[in-house]
Every structure is written in C-alpha cells, then in structure tokens.
Design a protein around this motif. Structure first.
Motif, short mmCIF file in Angstrom:
data_model
loop_
_atom_site.label_atom_id
_atom_site.label_comp_id
_atom_site.label_asym_id
_atom_site.label_seq_id
_atom_site.Cartn_x
_atom_site.Cartn_y
_atom_site.Cartn_z
N HIS A 243 34.61 36.98 29.94
CA HIS A 243 35.46 37.64 28.96
C HIS A 243 36.38 38.63 29.66
N LEU A 244 37.66 38.59 29.33
CA LEU A 244 38.63 39.55 29.83
C LEU A 244 38.78 40.71 28.86
N SER A 245 39.33 41.81 29.35
CA SER A 245 39.41 43.03 28.54
C SER A 245 40.34 42.87 27.34
N ASP A 246 41.37 42.03 27.45
CA ASP A 246 42.28 41.82 26.32
C ASP A 246 41.89 40.62 25.47
N SER A 247 40.61 40.17 25.62
CA SER A 247 40.05 39.06 24.85
C SER A 247 40.83 37.75 25.01
N ASP A 276 45.84 35.32 34.56
CA ASP A 276 44.51 35.52 33.99
C ASP A 276 43.43 35.53 35.08
N GLN A 279 43.57 38.84 36.86
CA GLN A 279 43.04 39.87 35.98
C GLN A 279 41.51 39.84 36.01
N GLU A 283 39.04 42.98 37.16
CA GLU A 283 38.05 43.54 36.24
C GLU A 283 36.61 43.34 36.74
N GLN A 284 36.35 42.24 37.42
CA GLN A 284 35.00 41.97 37.91
C GLN A 284 34.76 42.54 39.31
N ARG A 319 51.44 40.76 33.55
CA ARG A 319 50.29 41.66 33.65
C ARG A 319 50.51 42.74 34.70
#
Length: 501
Positions: A243-247, A276, A279, A283-284, A319
């Motif tokens: 899952h990414l932060s912007d769903s 994506d 991103q 995030e990870q 992004r």
C-alpha cells in the motif's frame, strides 16, 4: 594685445645642457629614459630616486640573510579534519573510519646513559643514605609479609574461579557437541536423499504443490487497475499487496521469508508506473533491489524508463522524484552493481541495485551447471549483508518466475539453519505463494532450488559421509578420492536439474 601693438616673442636658441656622469648612469639604469615630473612639479633627482628604491628593497629583505634570494613561506598550523561518519547501506559500510594511532609514553631503556642534568651523589651522602635504606628495608619486609598473605588469598580465589570457568566451558562444549551431532544426523539424512539415484525428489514434490492456491483470497484492486498490470493473468492478491501513502495501486506483494526478514516481489514497472515504484522505494526505505532480467529484456521492455542510465538522472514530475545513478561496478560476468540516489524534496537516500542478467526468462541460469549454482550462492551471500529492518525487493519481468524462485530458495535456506533443520520445499513454496500466488512457475525452476540446496549440503563434506567408501583402499589413492568426491557432487547436481518444463 597691447596699446602699442602686439607683443612679439623671439625664439632664442637654448644651449644644450651636458648631462652629468650621475645622470648618464641613471639613464642607462632606466633604459635611457628620465623620470617624469611629480604632481608637485619638482623633479626627482636620480640619486634620491635610486636611493629610495634601495631603501624599499632593504625594508622588504629586513631580517633575512643575504644568501636567501626568495621569500620563504611561513609554517601554518593545520587543524585536523573531523572524523567522517560511517556511510552505510544496511550493514554494507561504504566509508569506514580508520582508528587513529595511539601515542604511547616514551620509556627509558635499562642501561641507557642518564641525562647530564642528574648530579652524582658524593661519598658523605652515600653513608647517610645507607642508614635510611636499612630503616626502609625493615619497614618494607613487614609490608611484604602482609602483601604475601593477601596474594596467597587472591591466588586461591583466582584458581577457584578458573576451575569454575573450565567446568562451565566443558559443559558448554558437551552441549555444543550434542547439538552438532544432532545437526549432522539431520543433514546426513538430507544428503542421503540427494545421493539416492532412484529418488526423483523434485518431480514428486512439485506435483503436490503445483496447483496450490491460498484460501480466502481476493483480487479486487488487481481488477480495478488493469492498466497498471503488465500481464492480465499474473494476479496481485489484496491481502499481501503493498500500500502506498496516497492509496494508489502498485503491482507488488509482501512476502514473509522469516520472522525477522521481509521481501517485496514486484514486476518490471511500465513507463507510466515507474513513479509508483520509486514512491514505494522511498516509503519502504528500501536499500537493496535484485533485478533478474536479461540485457535484451531490459532494452526491449523499457528498462531505461525505470532506472537511469550510467551517470544520468530521471525526473518524475508527477511525484517530484529525482533518481540518479552515480556508480556502476561489474562484479562478475552477468552481475552488475549500480549505486543509485533517490531524492524527493528534502529527502535523499542511496540504494544498491544488483542487476543479474544471466538468468533467462522461464528458465534457469546456465542450465543448472555447478558454475552458475555457485554464482547464485555468491549473490545470496551478498544480499544477506543488508539489514533485515528494511525489505529487499526481488524484481523480474512478472515478479513471479525468477523472483519467486529466488524467494523460494531464500526461505528454504533459512529453514535449513533454523532450530529444527528441515528440508520441506512443499511447505516453503506454500509460504511463498501465500504472498505471491504464481511464484516458481514450473518444474525446472523448482528443481533448480533443489540443486542449490544440494550444493550447500554436499559440498560441506556430507557427500563423503553419505556415499559409502569402497573397502581395501590404498593410501596412494587419497588424492583420487578427493577428486571423485567433487565429481560426485557435480553429477548429483546435474541429475537433480530437470530441464523439461
């Protein structure tokens, strides 16, 4: 004009002035030219001018010897630089601090001549010193007796501690010997399974797991975002999806390799899904990516849209992500390491991309030859050095065939070194498919994992124990036996590989 008429000036011829001998010298010194007049209108004489120059030169060279013609620079105190902070990618240290050499005090050697500042005592003072020495020696003897008693007590305590430590070490060795013997017996049982020529291990086990589907799974996000999937028949499950932060949707799945280690399996991103992917990397906090693609696949399927070229940058404006490649190192044939930077606003991080291009699609590297088997083990040992706190990304064309096979190999290797050493590839593949449903797609890839594990077990000396020795062997044939053991390992590895898909 005047009342009487214009004033007429007559040109009176002037007599030329003969230059003085000093002026002649001065003119020669300045290239035949005289000095110009100063602003005050007064002419500087050559004597005073040259004298002034001499005075200036003497001021510049003041305090120096006549022999030194050039000005010597003054020695400046250089401040030491602060120590460099260790730069790490996981547990892989890029820049390591060197320990500074410690300065030890200088001790005078025995028998060395004393310094001239010390004064030798006189004869009269020697006699007075003898009496003082006798009194001091008496007091020392009393103190020595007390200290000897204390030393004896301390020595007894030390001996007791040493004996206790020796007993503890013996107990630990006994426990270790017991554990090692149990492990050897378990690994011997695994080695005998590989040595048995009649057993077709890979084919029998793969039949049990080929149609395995994890219970109660859904694919709603996969169906809604079909334009972001490279293949329509390679499903990304909802429960293990990243899952990414912007769903937003990405075709990537989590995989629990162990209780402490986690991985992400993903496809080669499409040109419109590359942002994506980066991103997800940010995030990870990913520090290592294993890219399993051939060079032809990389060029034809748009690898340059995802990863920057050598010493180049990629900008993903949607992004505000900037990716750059700083260094590229060829570790061996078919294995290239790339150092990449990722920045997003104030955030900036580095990661390693291990591009292994010797593994073709829907196949195994080098048809399972021992050379390529050892090469995969070298790759796996390098990836183990990265910290388990951040997940490692396994990427292939679909994220299932080659990436899933490597994930199966990693889980099986971890199960061998667990508290209960077991080799059950059926359970290992079920664990992998719980996260990535199409992992390890065919029998050839499944059998290749068996060859990797067999090389690890048999090459550690278990081949000699598993294969019975022939009776009445001579001493001269010991070297031939070692060569036979190596040949036996290679023959077993080749027998385990099944090239028919």
């Amino acid at each position: 004009m005047d009342a009487n008429g214009p004033i007429v000036k007559h040109n009176v011829p002037q007599t030329p002035q003969t230059p003085t001998p000093h002026k002649k010298k001065h003119a020669k010194h300045h290239g035949g030219k005289h000095h110009r007049k100063s602003r005050s209108g007064k002419k500087k004489t050559g004597f005073l001018c040259c004298r002034g120059k001499k005075r200036r030169k003497s001021r510049k060279g003041h305090g120096k010897s006549k022999s030194t013609a050039h000005k010597q620079p003054r020695s400046k105190v250089v401040k030491p630089l602060p120590p460099v902070v260790n730069e790490q990618l996981g547990d892989v240290v890029l820049v390591k601090n060197l320990e500074r050499s410690k300065s030890f005090p200088i001790q005078q050697l025995p028998g060395a001549p004393q310094s001239p500042n010390k004064v030798t005592p006189s004869k009269a003072s020697k006699e007075t010193d003898k009496d003082d020495k006798l009194q001091k020696s008496k007091s020392k003897t009393k103190l020595d007796e007390k200290s000897d008693n204390n030393k004896d007590i301390k020595d007894e305590k030390k001996d007791d501690k040493k004996e206790g430590k020796k007993e503890e070490k013996k107990d630990e060795k006994k426990d270790d010997d017991g554990n090692t013997e149990e492990k050897k017996q378990k690994w011997l049982g695994l080695a005998k399974r590989f040595v048995d020529e009649d057993a077709n291990i890979a084919a029998n086990d793969f039949e049990q797991v080929v149609s395995y589907i994890p219970p109660s799974v859904t694919k709603h996000q996969f169906v809604k975002n079909m334009h972001k999937n490279r293949f329509a028949d390679v499903i990304c499950l909802d429960h293990s999806k990243v899952h990414l932060s912007d769903s937003s949707y990405i075709h990537a799945s989590y995989l629990e390799l162990d209780t402490q280690k986690r991985a992400i399996l993903t496809q080669l991103p499409l040109p419109h899904t590359s942002a994506d992917f980066w991103q997800m990397i940010i995030e990870q906090r990913v520090k290592c990516v294993l890219l399993l693609l051939t060079d032809s696949e990389y060029d034809s399927l748009g690898g340059d849209f995802v990863f920057p070229r050598n010493q180049d940058f990629l900008n993903f404006e949607e992004r505000s992500i900037r990716v750059g490649e700083f260094k590229r190192v060829e570790i061996m044939d078919g294995w290239v390491l790339k150092v990449v930077s990722v920045s997003n606003g104030d955030y900036k991080s580095f990661l390693h991309i291990h591009h292994y291009n010797a593994w073709p699609h829907n196949n195994i590297p080098g048809n399972g030859s021992p050379k390529f088997v050892k090469q995969i083990w070298q790759l796996q040992s390098v990836l183990r050095k990265y910290s388990p706190s951040t997940p490692t990304v396994y990427m292939s064309l679909s994220g299932c065939g080659r990436a899933g096979t490597f994930a199966l190999f990693e889980t099986a290797h971890l199960s061998l070194h667990s508290e209960q050493a077991t080799l059950d590839l059926v359970k290992c593949l079920e664990m992998v498919r719980n996260g990535r449903i199409h992992a390890c797609q065919n029998l050839t890839q499944f059998s290749f994992v068996y060859t990797l594990l067999a090389e690890h077990i048999l090459d550690n000396g278990f081949c000699k124990l598993a294969i019975p020795k022939k009776p009445n062997d001579e001493k001269d044939k010991e070297k031939d036996k070692e060569n036979e053991d190596e040949i036996n390992v290679q023959m077993i590895l080749r027998q385990l590989v099944i090239n028919k898909c």
